[in-house]
Design a protein around this motif. Structure first.
Motif: not given
Lengths: 431, 448
Positions: B206-208, B247-258, B393-396
């Motif tokens: 969330h802080v990346w 929730k954390r995956l949504l942060y990851l998606a957002s960070f990746t766009f950023y 599965p969560n890593v996938c």
């Protein structure tokens, strides 16, 4: 709620025999106390309660009963099962394997048949390894003569039993590394088949030759198995050796397995990596079968019922950690176990690659025939066949991993036998 | 020979062919067969995502104390010299439990070995040592000694950054991260010539966005280099643990766009430059590399290159994270302070590790993103699936989110067309497969 078509039950932790090739621990005190626990849970109904809590019992078509020797606890299991049968509304088949080595075992089997054969199909596997020079030296505590007599008596009972159409029996002969050595001698091999041929005369029960897996087979055993294969597939048919009931060339477990694989390749050659063909061919773990112990824990199959905490002496190296691999207690853990089971069942590519590497290393180490370095097609075929023919509980016991076999099976096939079988089947199936 | 004797011979032959023949110089190859010394389980940090924190007792014998570790390191290095084994490179993998004088002793031994064979030493290290002047001096002293002898000593700094370090508290709760701490790291960075490998973890995702900005700025100032070079000094690694919640995956998606936007801006919004220089040449901070390139190993980590020795009991283990009971492939047997024998224990796992591939494993073999995926971590699989070759599965899901977000960010920022023509330029199986899988992520009905 988990759904499974076949549920494997653990109905006894004790056995009256001490077979030399059996990997189950023989710590008497532990076995007795564990068996006491099993008997208690069967008698007070908690085993069935735990099944109901964990599995959708309306979905179950078959119950497999395992031990130890399952008949040792039939005195309490038969009435308990009778009492709880209502919960298995789709049940069609009951099956178990027994050593039928003593008269009390036979009595228990007959009691079971009388109770359940009127309503269900019964599949019963009778263990008899062969004539005394095979059976009595491996199945310690039993005699070939006594087992044969029990089987004949059992056969007589069935002939007069009203519902005998519902009972299917077969005899299973298990060949160990030690008996492989004996059967490499042609006259012993002849005596072995003659023995089962004369058995057929008296009981009309088919027999199947199977092998201990992984079986600790050395390269020497591989050469011996090649001799056996050569006799059965080539030498005897040429010599015109015949038996009254058993057909020669006799197709043992390996020949049949390899034949099935080759046939499947021919039939599904465009679908090798898809659909049902990718699945392992001899093991139904991950497909439609799960084992449950009296405490309601899932086990990957019956082969790991003997993994428990008190275990000290055997395979300590792996057990302390690895037993938890294949046993699941909590709901999440059960999901994990099913996830792994399905993953393993529906994948063959990983095992093929591993078996190719292992076979190559064995050639380079001088432990299987060098032909597998020269003939890549044969190497790939060997890897393909062995990767579809594996036992998860043996794998985990010997290699610590559900997917990896040790070198035993490759050494058994890779020192002449596989080449002979492939050649034989190749001409038979016009490949 | 008995079955057991044959198995022992098989494993010794495998070790010979895969490692010892290269170490003896009888065979050569394009890649190294280094030795990893898996030393201490104790650390001055207690990172929230660290596997050792959770599974220390499974991974190390209870007697893994510094005195024994130093003694066994000496025994091991003497054995290498006695056999004239040139391991090519040594990685010193450890927490940081050693005192300055113990560090002195350890690096002295390693130096004596490295000098004979002219080899490099790699030290993944956490930044906590910068708080102890004695340790700093000792490390710098050995770095100097190595350099004077034309030997390289690489320090790969495991620091997540000012914001992301929230996932890496100090073991001593009285110590906290301060601006002075990072200032000290910055002062030492040019002296150590650190490589930086921060971790993108579920605990700090969330802080990346703030963190990557801070990190590039930090490296730029510390090493006095431009923004582009600072960016490319960073090697991002995603933690492949199972706690990637939705929730954390949504942060990851957002960070990746950023991250795509941020890095694209550094390359002047020029898609050709971005694809050729940033992703192809500089490996795209290790985050984007696999959208175009394929790792030449079966597993994507270095497990197939290294031979790892757990020094506490001189056991050969598949890697530092899979060193669980039962997974030791052999023990180096010691008598009178000398290694006298290699005793095989469980060779099968090691052979499977050496010969395996990510993309033919269960679930992976039919996965729609198997040519893009960074691949599973065998250790994570073992910890949570209790099976090293089956993915969690969560890593996938994490991998899926990452690559889907990359595909969408390429499209959104106008990079996609260049990416597509880049992949079509070399019309080969892997490029076509990667492109098809990226298209599947971009166009398919496959939201989380």
């Amino acid at each position: 709620m988990f759904k499974t078509q076949v549920l494997i039950l653990y109905v006894s932790d004790i056995c009256n025999l001490n077979c030399s090739y059996c990997i189950w621990p023989k710590e008497k005190e532990v076995m007795i106390s564990k068996n006491k626990h099993i008997r208690e849970f069967i008698e007070n109904g908690r085993y069935f309660e735990n099944i109901r809590k964990n599995v959708d019992t309306s979905y179950i078509k078959q119950l497999d009963l395992w031990g130890g020797e399952p008949t040792m606890n039939f005195d309490i299991f038969i009435p308990a099962l009778k009492k709880h049968l209502n919960m298995f509304s789709s049940l069609e088949t009951l099956s178990f394997s027994t050593n039928i080595s003593k008269h009390f075992t036979l009595s228990n089997i007959i009691k079971f048949i009388e109770k359940f054969a009127p309503y269900y199909k019964l599949d019963i596997q009778l263990s008899l390894d062969g004539p005394p020079f095979i059976n009595d030296e491996d199945r310690l505590g039993s005699s070939s003569k006594e087992i044969s007599e029990n089987i004949f008596e059992f056969s007589k009972f069935l002939q007069n039993f009203k519902y005998n159409n519902n009972v299917h029996t077969d005899i299973k002969s298990t060949i160990s590394a030690r008996s492989m050595h004996k059967l490499a001698d042609e006259s012993n091999l002849y005596d072995y088949f003659s023995f089962f041929d004369s058995c057929w005369d008296k009981c009309q029960t088919p027999f199947a030759m199977s092998f201990v897996f992984p079986g600790d087979y050395s390269q020497e055993n591989g050469f011996e198995y090649a001799k056996i294969t050569n006799n059965l597939l080539y030498k005897w048919p040429k010599k015109g050796i015949k038996f009254k009931h058993i057909r020669i060339p006799y197709e043992d477990q390996n020949v049949l397995h390899i034949a099935r694989t080759l046939e499947a390749i021919m039939r599904f050659k465009r679908r090798i990596y898809s659909g049902e063909f990718i699945a392992t061919s001899v093991c139904s773990v991950g497909d439609r079968r799960i084992a449950i112990d009296v405490d309601g824990n899932f086990r990957i199959c019956h082969g790991v019922f003997f993994f428990y905490d008190e275990l000290k002496s055997q395979h300590d190296m792996y057990m302390n950690y690895l037993k938890h691999n294949v046993i699941a207690t909590s709901k999440m853990d059960k999901l994990r176990l099913l996830h792994n089971s399905v993953g393993i069942h529906n994948n063959v590519e990983f095992r093929i690659a591993y078996h190719q590497a292992l076979a190559t290393e064995l050639v380079l180490s001088g432990q299987i025939s060098r032909i597998y370095l020269k003939n890549k097609a044969l190497l790939n075929m060997l890897a393909f066949v062995t990767s579809r023919h594996h036992c998860i509980s043996d794998n985990i016991t010997y290699t610590g991993d559900m997917m990896l076999i040790d070198a035993s099976y490759l050494k058994l096939l890779g020192n002449g036998a596989f080449e002979l079988i492939s050649k034989y089947l190749g001409s038979k199936y016009d490949i | 020979m008995t079955f057991k004797e044959e198995n022992d011979k098989l494993y010794l032959d495998i070790l010979d062919r895969y490692f010892f023949e290269f170490w003896r110089g009888k065979k050569t190859s394009d890649y190294k067969r280094p030795l990893e010394l898996n030393l201490s389980p104790y650390c001055s940090l207690k990172c929230k995502y660290c596997y050792i924190n959770k599974f220390r007792s499974k991974l190390f014998p209870p007697n893994a104390k510094n005195a024994l570790l130093l003694k066994n390191t000496e025994i091991l290095l003497r054995w290498l010299i006695k056999n004239n084994f040139n391991v090519g490179e040594i990685e010193i993998f450890s927490g940081d439990s050693f005192t300055a004088s113990q560090i002195d002793e350890l690096y002295g031994m390693v130096f004596d070995y490295a000098k004979i064979y002219n080899i490099d030493v790699v030290v993944p290290i956490n930044p906590a040592f910068v708080l102890e002047d004695e340790k700093v001096k000792t490390y710098l002293k050995w770095r100097e000694i190595f350099l004077k002898n034309d030997l390289k000593m690489h320090f790969s700094l495991s620091m997540d950054g000012k914001y992301a370090d929230i996932a890496r508290p100090f073991t001593n709760e009285n110590v906290t991260y301060t601006d002075d701490f990072y200032k000290r790291v910055a002062e030492l960075a040019p002296l150590f010539e650190f490589g930086f490998h921060p971790m993108i973890a579920p605990e700090n995702i969330h802080v990346w966005k703030e963190n990557i900005k801070w990190y590039v700025d930090f490296v730029q100032k510390a090493l006095e280099i431009n923004e582009e070079r600072a960016l490319n000094s960073i090697y991002l690694l995603e933690v492949r643990n199972p706690n990637w919640t939705k929730k954390r995956l949504l942060y990851l998606a957002s960070f990746t766009f950023y991250l795509t936007k941020f890095t694209f801006a550094i390359y002047n919004h020029n898609p050709d430059l971005y694809m050729n220089d940033f992703i192809k040449k500089e490996k795209g901070v290790n985050y984007y590399s696999s959208v175009i390139s394929t790792v030449g190993r079966g597993f994507t980590c270095s497990i197939q290159e290294f031979i790892t020795v757990r020094v506490a009991d001189l056991a050969i283990v598949p890697c530092h994270r899979t060193a669980w009971p039962g997974f030791e492939s052999a023990n180096l047997e010691v008598k009178d302070n000398q290694i006298v024998n290699i005793k095989p224990i469980n060779p099968w796992i090691h052979l499977a590790v050496l010969s395996g591939r990510n993309d033919n494993a269960p679930f992976c073999s039919h996965c729609p993103i198997n040519s893009l995926c960074t691949g599973f971590c065998l250790g994570t699989n073992l910890e949570y699936n209790k099976q090293p070759f089956i993915p969690v599965p969560n890593v996938c899901r994490m991998e899926f989110t990452k690559y889907k977000s990359i595909a969408k960010s390429f499209k959104m920022l106008g990079i996609w067309d260049v990416y597509e023509s880049f992949m079509k330029k070399d019309d080969c199986y892997y490029n076509n497969k990667k492109l098809q899988q990226m298209k599947y992520l971009l166009e398919g009905n496959n939201d989380l």
